[in-house]
Scaffold this active site. Structure first.
Site, PDB file in Angstrom:
ATOM      1  N   ASN A  23       0.817  -1.218   0.000  1.00 55.76           N
ATOM      2  CA  ASN A  23       0.000   0.000   0.000  1.00 55.76           C
ATOM      3  C   ASN A  23       0.848   1.264   0.000  1.00 55.76           C
ATOM      4  OD1 ASN A  23      -2.342  -1.499  -0.086  1.00 55.76           O
ATOM      5  ND2 ASN A  23      -2.619  -1.510   2.135  1.00 55.76           N
ATOM      6  N   ASP A 121      -9.915  -5.345  -5.843  1.00 54.59           N
ATOM      7  CA  ASP A 121     -10.695  -6.379  -5.179  1.00 54.59           C
ATOM      8  C   ASP A 121     -12.184  -6.101  -5.250  1.00 54.59           C
ATOM      9  OD1 ASP A 121      -8.561  -7.930  -4.340  1.00 54.59           O
ATOM     10  OD2 ASP A 121      -8.245  -6.732  -2.545  1.00 54.59           O
TER      11      ASP A 121
END
Length: 438
Positions: A23, A121
């Protein structure tokens, strides 16, 4: 399509070195667009999502040189901005959710930024409103093509600093707005800003490049705009989500594992969340040692005896990316726990696969699940399953490693999006796992 074949029920032992933070990498790589000078970034994880972003930058004509396996230099001194309006960009940009964070730097430096609706996702709604409302507050004009799902912001006369109160403490939204604001004219104040360690890393890197950001680590950021930024060197933190995954894997498989160089001060309450499940975690300098939990682990109750609840929250709360791992680890604990996934309404749907393996789970609604642990008195059973997203995929892999028999996990590209060379690293610990083409 690749699959994992796993023979479960085997205890592992050894050391693991966590990869660089996924991230953080997605934010930091986008920040190289803010300067024409060379930026060197080390500890970049070799995973699908990060590699896709690197290729997107390469298509923008960023000059990229790989110095070693995990170190690259980037120089954005001759970008091809026409690429942003090409069909290739519409295809490349929508395959990766992190691509949204190129918009802030491009808008700040060149007065325009475009992006197709990004993918990622399928874990529920993930709004982009915070990003674009922030750009609008800085003076940009927003447009959206509903037929082509294509977003654009433009500020031909430059951005102007402004005060804004974010409607949610979005990590990527805050990062995008910060990267736009560092080159805006005047002062920008961002209240209810996300303050995760990865965002702190981004702000510290930008300050090293010549930005003026105060309040790093808090939810109130003040940014004095500058005219230009210079190059720098930056090293990514170890990935806290992977570290948490290794903790859960060690406990669930009764393995003795040492996780090396974890940047302990950046883990927040993650170690304590696992301790609440009864897992013993030992701090050894900057390493984490997990002993083999031969006698299992017992979930703690609250002081009044009520059932423990583990819920996600903005930093310094518990990251939502680890709730799937905590859930699967609880299936073999002694006791009960309520897992409350507040942020995404589709992230708990993978529990049906754990129930098929013999786990005792009550899915109360899309956000809450009660787990009644087996206390290792009943072993999970091997099965064939498919990985629905990165974090659920890792959780299913942990379940398979602890289960009796041989499991097969399909769609492991989802796992590869977030975890580097996972099968080889597990094999080094003694795991019986093979990758093959289905």
């Amino acid at each position: 399509m690749s699959v994992f074949k796993i023979e479960g029920g085997i205890s592992l032992k050894g050391e693991v070195h966590p990869q660089g933070a996924k991230n953080e990498a997605l934010q930091i790589l986008c920040a190289v667009l803010l300067t024409a000078e060379k930026v060197t970034i080390s500890n970049i994880p070799d995973i699908i999502d990060v590699n896709k972003l690197i290729e997107l930058l390469r298509s923008l004509k960023v000059k990229i040189e790989q110095l070693d396996k995990n170190t690259y230099t980037f120089q954005a001194d001759a970008l091809d901005l026409d690429y942003l309006e090409s069909e290739d960009f519409r295809k490349d940009g929508k395959s990766l959710r992190g691509s949204i964070m190129i918009v802030g730097p491009l808008l700040a430096r060149f007065g325009k930024g475009y992006i197709p609706k990004p993918g990622g996702d399928k874990i529920g709604r993930r709004r982009l409103d915070t990003h674009f409302e922030g750009f609008i507050n800085l003076g940009a004009t927003f447009r959206y093509n509903k037929e082509e799902y294509f977003y654009g912001v433009e500020a031909p006369d430059g951005l102007k600093g402004a005060y804004m109160l974010l409607d949610e403490a979005s990590v990527t939204g805050t990062a995008n707005i910060v990267m736009a604001a560092v080159l805006a004219e005047g002062e920008t104040t961002i209240y209810n800003a996300a303050c995760e360690p990865y965002l702190q890393q981004l702000c510290n890197m930008l300050n090293l490049m010549g930005a003026k950001i105060d309040g790093v680590g808090s939810n109130l950021l003040r940014i004095q705009g500058v005219k230009e930024l210079k190059g720098c060197e930056h090293r990514l933190l170890p990935d806290m989500i992977e570290i948490g995954s290794w903790i859960g894997l060690a406990a669930m498989t009764k393995s003795e594992i040492t996780i090396k160089n974890v940047a302990w001060d950046s883990l927040g309450i993650i170690p304590n969340a696992f301790r609440r499940l009864g897992i013993h975690i030992e701090k050894r300098n900057d390493d984490i040692f997990i002993p083999a939990h031969i006698d299992g682990y017992e979930i703690q109750s609250y002081i009044d005896g009520s059932i423990l609840t583990l819920a996600d929250a903005p930093w310094p709360g518990l990251t939502p990316d680890l709730l799937s791992v905590l859930l699967v680890v609880a299936t073999q604990a002694k006791g009960e726990v309520l897992i409350h996934q507040k942020m995404f309404e589709s992230r708990l749907f993978f529990v049906d696969k754990l129930i098929d393996m013999g786990a005792k789970i009550i899915l109360c609604d899309p956000h809450r699940a009660i787990i009644i642990g087996h206390d290792f008195k009943s072993q999970l059973k091997a099965t064939q399953m498919s990985s629905p997203d990165i974090r659920a995929g890792m959780s299913l892999l942990i379940a398979a490693l602890s289960a009796k028999g041989t499991s097969v996990i399909q769609n492991i590209d989802q796992i590869d999006r977030g975890y580097e060379n996972l099968d080889k690293r597990l094999q080094a610990l003694g795991a019986r796992i093979e990758r093959s083409e289905n």
